[in-house]
Structures are given as structure tokens and as C-alpha cells.
Design an enzyme around this catalytic site. Structure first.
Site, PDB file in Angstrom:
ATOM      1  N   CYS A 190      10.238  25.287 -79.950  1.00  0.00           N
ATOM      2  CA  CYS A 190       9.322  24.779 -78.935  1.00  0.00           C
ATOM      3  C   CYS A 190      10.089  23.942 -77.914  1.00  0.00           C
ATOM      4  CB  CYS A 190       8.233  23.941 -79.597  1.00  0.00           C
ATOM      5  SG  CYS A 190       7.154  23.096 -78.425  1.00  0.00           S
ATOM      6  N   ASP A 197       9.889  28.468 -83.816  1.00  0.00           N
ATOM      7  CA  ASP A 197       8.963  29.556 -83.518  1.00  0.00           C
ATOM      8  C   ASP A 197       9.581  30.842 -84.058  1.00  0.00           C
ATOM      9  OD1 ASP A 197       7.164  27.913 -82.056  1.00  0.00           O
ATOM     10  OD2 ASP A 197       8.417  28.102 -80.267  1.00  0.00           O
TER      11      ASP A 197
END
EC number: 1.7.1.13
Length: 282
Positions: A190, A197
Site C-alpha cells: 500500500c 497487497d
């Protein structure tokens, strides 16, 4: 680190900050992030984008009250057009959806229209919303990305910093091929919180054959890279187009869910219809 990680346009985001959860409808909770933040450094402007596409969101935690106060639940499918001025920041999206929880709506269609209106206003672009009852989706098989998986290569890797130059000289010869390549090793972080992620990526192209080892090294180099999902997909598309110069190219990533949402961006310069079924990790 991305070149715009500390840009003032990100200062007002609730992402990475302590927030109160509201359960009564509040459209002001939605926050957008200008797409220009990552497009400008790539040399992309609204009038010269080399792709079309969308950001596909799945909303797994959507609930509201009907006119009698009985809770309703649905799974939402949202498509945000690539031409929108802003992408939707995911934490704000989650907070916004939570605000539906104790709010009464007369019909499902009112909920759908409300979502579509608010998302369009935040994104400043085209958005479509569909709501599904659970029995419409129960029993659907887990989908998979069609293509040749490039993950099981006997290679050593010790660099996890983003390195676009891995794609230099990734094509050779003049023979044209048309193939689809898949990797489940995509991991970025992120932009704000640096939380991981996890995603799977499908790359379809026609052109000179891409070296699979170099492509895998390039994808693995995102492991310490901080950008939003949508920005990573556009960066991958742009780098492949710049270094490999395929005649046609489509890049589609499906990320694991966080906070009841998953984000699945795709970008293409040809006819491409993304499969929308959830993958095994979704």
C-alpha cells in the site's frame, strides 16, 4: 518508494489514520486519489493514454436496512472507468459502505443508484454498480487465470526493489507469437500504510516473444514497491509496452480482499473481456 508517496494530494486521506466508524449513511466518507499522481511520472496524460480498461471492485460486506428495518445483504460489483479523474481509496470505500449498515432504504434499486451516484461523484467519471443476492452466486466454481504460469522457474532471486530495467532486452528475434502468461507471485505494498497487497496477474500479448525469466524477475521486483493496485497495473502495462513493444497488450490483476473489498484492475490496447470470477485466494 514511489516518487509521489508524500504528495500533498494524499494528506487528507483517512488511510493510515485512526478513524471512527459510522453506521448511518454519509457520502462524504468517500475519498478519491488523482490518477495523475502515477500517470504524470510515466508520461501519461488524459489525452494520450495508451490503454482502456477499468477497476473492478467486489463488495463482500454490504448491508443496509429495508423500509421495515430488516437487514439486507448483497454482494456488489463495481466497475470504475479508467478515464475517471480519481481512483477510489479503499479504506474510505470501506468506511462509506459501513455507513449503510443502519440506514433504511426503500428498495435495492435505491441502494444501487445511491452507490453509483456517490462513486461517480468521487471518481469524477463513469461508474457502474450491480448488486447480487447470495443465491445468485452460491455454487459458482472458483475461477482461474487461463495461460501459461511462469512461476515455477529454477532461478535465484536476491533483488526485491522495483527494477523496470529487467525488461530491457526481454524480447529477441523477429518471430511473432500470441500468448497469455500468468503469475501468482505479484506482491506490492500500500502506498500509505505499506501493508502487503497480494495478487495474481494475467498478461496477454501479441508480438515478439517475451523472455519469461526476465518477466518474472520484473514482477517479483514489485515486492518492496509502494503503490496502489491500479497504479501497479498501469506501471506494468506501460513498462511492457515501452520495453517489449508488443502489437497488442492486456494486463489484468486480481488482488486478494482486504476490509471486505477486492480490487481487480485491467488495462488493454485491444479487444479484451476480463473474466470476473474470483480466484482461489479471493
Amino acid at each position: 518508494m514511489s516518487s509521489y508517496e508524500n504528495h500533498r494530494a494524499l494528506d487528507g486521506l483517512t488511510l493510515g489514520k485512526s478513524t471512527d466508524y459510522r453506521d448511518n449513511y454519509d457520502a462524504s466518507l468517500l475519498q478519491g486519489v488523482p490518477r495523475s499522481l502515477n500517470r504524470d511520472p510515466l508520461g501519461l496524460t488524459a489525452d494520450n493514454l495508451p490503454f482502456h480498461g477499468a477497476d473492478i471492485w467486489t463488495l463482500y460486506e454490504l448491508s443496509w436496512l429495508n423500509s421495515h428495518g430488516l437487514p439486507q445483504i448483497a454482494i456488489g460489483h463495481v466497475e470504475l472507468d479508467y478515464t475517471s479523474v480519481n481512483l477510489i481509496e479503499s479504506k474510505s470505500f470501506k468506511l462509506y459502505l459501513n455507513s449503510f449498515n443502519q440506514t433504511r432504504f426503500d428498495t435495492w434499486e435505491t441502494v444501487r443508484q445511491t452507490l453509483e451516484r456517490d462513486l461517480r461523484a468521487c471518481a469524477q467519471g463513469n461508474v457502474s454498480v450491480k448488486l447480487h443476492r447470495l443465491d445468485e452466486l452460491e455454487g459458482l466454481p472458483v475461477a482461474h487465470f487461463h495461460g501459461a504460469c511462469i512461476d515455477d522457474q529454477d532461478i535465484s532471486i536476491d533483488n526485491y526493489q522495483f527494477t523496470a530495467s529487467y525488461l530491457q532486452h526481454a524480447v529477441s528475434g523477429e518471430k511473432r507469437v500470441e500468448e497469455t502468461l500468468v503469475s501468482h507471485l505479484l506482491k506490492s505494498n500500500c502506498l500509505i500504510t505499506h501493508q502487503p497487497d497480494w495478487g495474481s496477474i494475467q498478461i496477454q500479448y501479441r508480438g515478439r516473444k517475451i523472455d519469461r525469466e526476465k518477466l518474472l524477475r520484473y514482477l517479483v521486483s514489485f515486492r518492496h514497491h509502494n503503490e496502489f493496485h491500479e497504479q501497479c497495473v498501469e506501471r506494468i502495462f506501460n513498462d511492457l509496452l515501452r520495453f517489449c513493444q508488443p502489437e497488442t497488450l492486456s494486463v489484468y490483476a486480481r488482488y486478494t480482499r482486504r476490509g471486505g473489498l477486492d480490487i481487480n484492475p485491467w488495462r488493454s490496447n485491444t479487444d479484451f473481456v476480463p473474466a470476473t470470477g474470483r480466484l482461489a485466494r479471493q
